[in-house]
Design an enzyme around this catalytic site. Structure first.
Site, PDB file in Angstrom:
ATOM      1  N   GLY A  88       0.868  -1.176   0.000  1.00 26.92           N
ATOM      2  CA  GLY A  88       0.000   0.000   0.000  1.00 26.92           C
ATOM      3  C   GLY A  88       0.895   1.213   0.000  1.00 26.92           C
ATOM      4  N   GLY A  90       2.998   3.319   1.494  1.00 23.05           N
ATOM      5  CA  GLY A  90       3.671   3.340   2.790  1.00 23.05           C
ATOM      6  C   GLY A  90       4.358   4.662   3.056  1.00 23.05           C
ATOM      7  N   ARG A  91       4.467   5.472   2.024  1.00 23.32           N
ATOM      8  CA  ARG A  91       5.163   6.763   2.223  1.00 23.32           C
ATOM      9  C   ARG A  91       4.681   7.822   1.249  1.00 23.32           C
ATOM     10  NH1 ARG A  91      11.077   5.739  -0.390  1.00 23.32           N
ATOM     11  NH2 ARG A  91      10.486   4.198  -1.951  1.00 23.32           N
ATOM     12  N   ASP A 123       9.937   3.910   7.298  1.00 26.47           N
ATOM     13  CA  ASP A 123       9.822   5.171   8.032  1.00 26.47           C
ATOM     14  C   ASP A 123       8.951   6.190   7.305  1.00 26.47           C
ATOM     15  OD1 ASP A 123      11.407   5.775   5.892  1.00 26.47           O
ATOM     16  OD2 ASP A 123      13.210   6.216   7.056  1.00 26.47           O
ATOM     17  N   ARG A 174       4.621  13.745  -7.382  1.00 29.27           N
ATOM     18  CA  ARG A 174       4.380  12.921  -8.574  1.00 29.27           C
ATOM     19  C   ARG A 174       3.018  13.262  -9.169  1.00 29.27           C
ATOM     20  NH1 ARG A 174       5.490   6.718  -7.898  1.00 29.27           N
ATOM     21  NH2 ARG A 174       3.631   6.720  -6.584  1.00 29.27           N
ATOM     22  N   ASP A 250       2.923  -4.423  -8.216  1.00 29.00           N
ATOM     23  CA  ASP A 250       2.490  -3.181  -7.565  1.00 29.00           C
ATOM     24  C   ASP A 250       3.142  -1.958  -8.200  1.00 29.00           C
ATOM     25  OD1 ASP A 250       4.739  -4.557  -6.199  1.00 29.00           O
ATOM     26  OD2 ASP A 250       4.919  -2.667  -5.150  1.00 29.00           O
ATOM     27  N   ASP A 260       6.733   4.178 -10.588  1.00 27.74           N
ATOM     28  CA  ASP A 260       7.556   3.796  -9.437  1.00 27.74           C
ATOM     29  C   ASP A 260       8.999   3.538  -9.839  1.00 27.74           C
ATOM     30  OD1 ASP A 260       5.930   4.205  -7.326  1.00 27.74           O
ATOM     31  OD2 ASP A 260       5.852   2.125  -6.664  1.00 27.74           O
TER      32      ASP A 260
HETATM   33  P1  AMP Z   1       8.678   0.161  -3.636  1.00 26.04           P
HETATM   34  O1  AMP Z   1       9.865  -0.715  -3.480  1.00 26.04           O
HETATM   35  O2  AMP Z   1       8.990   1.638  -3.527  1.00 26.04           O
HETATM   36  O3  AMP Z   1       7.874  -0.144  -4.849  1.00 26.04           O
HETATM   37  O4  AMP Z   1       7.762  -0.118  -2.370  1.00 26.04           O
HETATM   38  C1  AMP Z   1       7.248  -1.377  -2.020  1.00 26.04           C
HETATM   39  C2  AMP Z   1       6.358  -1.237  -0.812  1.00 26.04           C
HETATM   40  O5  AMP Z   1       7.108  -0.758   0.309  1.00 26.04           O
HETATM   41  C3  AMP Z   1       5.213  -0.253  -0.976  1.00 26.04           C
HETATM   42  O6  AMP Z   1       4.126  -0.715  -0.228  1.00 26.04           O
HETATM   43  C4  AMP Z   1       5.791   1.012  -0.386  1.00 26.04           C
HETATM   44  O7  AMP Z   1       4.810   1.921   0.030  1.00 26.04           O
HETATM   45  C5  AMP Z   1       6.594   0.475   0.766  1.00 26.04           C
HETATM   46  N1  AMP Z   1       7.728   1.339   1.123  1.00 26.04           N
HETATM   47  C6  AMP Z   1       8.878   1.522   0.430  1.00 26.04           C
HETATM   48  N2  AMP Z   1       9.704   2.348   1.097  1.00 26.04           N
HETATM   49  C7  AMP Z   1       9.088   2.705   2.230  1.00 26.04           C
HETATM   50  C8  AMP Z   1       9.423   3.529   3.354  1.00 26.04           C
HETATM   51  N3  AMP Z   1      10.592   4.161   3.419  1.00 26.04           N
HETATM   52  N4  AMP Z   1       8.520   3.653   4.323  1.00 26.04           N
HETATM   53  C9  AMP Z   1       7.343   3.018   4.277  1.00 26.04           C
HETATM   54  N5  AMP Z   1       6.972   2.222   3.277  1.00 26.04           N
HETATM   55  C10 AMP Z   1       7.820   2.055   2.269  1.00 26.04           C
HETATM   56 MG    MG Z   2       6.261   0.509  -5.585  1.00 26.51          MG
END
Ligand code: AMP
Ligand code: MG
Length: 498
Positions: A88, A90-91, A123, A174, A250, A260
């Site tokens: 979801g 997350g940031r 975080d 974005r 995702d 992304d």
């Molecule tokens: P990503 O690798 O950026 O595609 O992220 C994969 C998942 O990890 C997604 O659900 C992001 O929202 C979550 N995510 C990535 N980095 C962070 C972060 N620093 N804090 C919280 N959630 C994160």
């Molecule tokens: Mg992602």
């Protein structure tokens, strides 16, 4: 006066309720400052073309304007082939949808805005380094003509963020026509929430695929569009030498747009098995495997849509993927080589070229750009010139290879073949220059901009933004930005922590 007074905003995704998102306020960054503001995109969105303090406070979470209704979206997805139900935003937070002068609505999303219910161990922050990469690359791809999310602005701060070392928190603003990912559908499918799955399908058709609404099978018609746009996107990545790096479901936009940005990379030397993601030990997301992965991801989406689309229809739609990708890729490579009229020997000519480029580790972008320069006049003292093909320019093509004899053999065959085209050499080369960029976001260019920005000097980010707006144009003052990577950059490893 508020920047938002001249904007037209809507909140259509917010009308979906039960389990689609959480309303979350951003966590303010400490001492935010603008790294850059994208005036062209701001203009498209009827926002001020100059960066200003009010927008800085609003996008960095210091004040929340009444026009922002921040939400974190829920989605899931397959990461490296394994289903993860816990994903979801997350940031990142979707704050509103804004109408562009092109009449499309665009999501405004702030990435790096703090903790959400989907942050898991994270975080909620994004570091400056990876935010610069997303900011620059999304605009670079856009100006190359590759569908992508875009970036309106970039903010740095004094908020400490702990990765391998202490870094600073940043926010990339974005902008994308949709933030709906394949993983959104997977979430509702795997949790058995078929009513919500249907709601999401209806939402997408209404907002993104209105023409499909009146088809006999609207859901199928929409899925077919997703198959085709994904195939076209991946053909473009491969034709331009771009590797995404993390093609988890995702990270796949339902609109077939690049989405992304993580440890992506453009090819320098042609290397089909190029892996830009250092945690990708098996090469699942290698450059050459992107077309396969696109189909794998679409198959995962098809599975999630199976409650509403018949299996045979899904299979028939998926069967359109390979032909569409091959067709698009072949058109692009024909444009790059100026061989627009199919001839039986072309396949062999292309195969020989790719084999030669791989063996000789030829720089992918420079090769095609140089091949577009064969019409340039030779120097005046070379008056013995007989053909219209510049000998100097030919030599420059050959100089890209270690095995010049093999390259010469190929180039002669190519030139003989090119003569069969109806276009003149000048016409052919002119249109090739519109298909072969001179400037791309090479890893080392991004790295130089990052190193300076980490010392609070944002000038290089701004230069690259200007440069990459016109990737096909000669820009003499920036000529050196088209050079081969320096030796220090040969083994540049992009950290996957972001
Ligand atoms: P990503 O690798 O950026 O595609 O992220 C994969 C998942 O990890 C997604 O659900 C992001 O929202 C979550 N995510 C990535 N980095 C962070 C972060 N620093 N804090 C919280 N959630 C994160
Ligand atoms: Mg992602």
């Amino acid at each position: 006066m508020s920047a938002w007074s001249s904007a037209t905003l809507q909140y259509s995704f917010h009308q979906l309720t039960d389990g689609f998102y959480h309303a979350v306020n951003p966590m303010a960054l400490n001492k935010p400052e603008w790294v850059d503001w994208n005036a062209d995109l701001a203009d498209l969105l009827s926002l001020p073309q100059e960066e200003n303090a009010q927008l800085l406070a609003e996008f960095s979470g210091q004040t929340i304007p009444q026009e922002f209704r921040p939400i974190a979206m829920k989605y899931a997805g397959h990461q490296f082939g394994h289903y993860n139900p816990d994903l979801g935003d997350g940031r990142g937070l979707l704050v509103a949808e804004i109408k562009g002068k092109d009449q499309h609505f665009y999501d405004l999303h702030i990435k790096g805005a703090g903790l959400t219910p989907y942050s898991r161990q994270g975080d909620g922050r994004a570091v400056l380094r990876s935010s610069i990469r997303e900011y620059l690359c999304s605009e670079a791809l856009h100006h190359l003509g590759i569908p992508t999310s875009r970036a309106l602005g970039l903010i740095n701060s004094r908020t400490p963020v702990y990765r391998e070392k202490t870094e600073t928190g940043a926010i990339c603003i974005r902008v994308a026509q949709s933030h709906v990912r394949f993983g959104h559908f997977e979430h509702f499918f795997y949790t058995g929430q078929h009513e919500q799955l249907k709601q999401l399908l209806d939402y997408c058709i209404q907002h993104y695929f209105p023409e499909q609404q009146h088809q006999q099978k609207p859901y199928l018609a929409m899925f077919e569009q997703v198959v085709l746009s994904t195939a076209q996107l991946i053909a473009k990545w491969n034709a331009f030498g771009f590797a995404h790096g993390v093609l988890n479901t995702d990270n796949m936009s339902i609109l077939g747009q690049t989405f992304d940005f993580g440890p992506f990379g453009f090819l320098d030397a042609y290397q089909p098995n190029y892996i830009c993601n250092h945690s990708d030990y098996q090469g699942r997301y290698s450059f050459a495997n992107q077309p396969n992965i696109g189909l794998w991801n679409l198959t995962a989406l098809a599975h999630a849509l199976s409650p509403f689309i018949e299996r045979a229809d899904l299979d028939a739609a998926l069967a359109q993927y390979d032909p569409e990708l091959n067709h698009e890729y072949s058109q692009l490579m024909r444009a790059k080589t100026g061989l627009n009229n199919k001839q039986p020997e072309d396949g062999e000519l292309f195969n020989q070229l790719f084999a030669l480029m791989a063996e000789n580790k030829v720089d992918y972008t420079r090769f095609f750009r140089q091949l577009s320069m064969l019409d340039l006049p030779d120097l005046p003292d070379q008056s013995t010139q007989q053909s219209k093909i510049s000998k100097n320019a030919q030599q420059q093509v050959l100089d890209l290879f270690i095995d010049r004899n093999a390259a010469k053999y190929w180039l002669d065959k190519y030139l003989t073949r090119a003569e069969q085209e109806p276009a003149s050499t000048e016409q052919r080369c002119q249109s090739m220059r519109l298909a072969n960029p001179k400037y791309i976001l090479r890893n080392h260019l991004a790295q130089i901009a990052i190193d300076k920005a980490e010392d609070s000097d944002y000038s290089e980010v701004k230069i690259l933004m200007e440069l990459l707006k016109n990737p096909y144009k000669e820009q003499p003052k920036y000529d050196h930005y088209a050079n081969l990577p320096p030796s220090w950059a040969q083994d540049l490893e992009i950290s996957c922590s972001s």
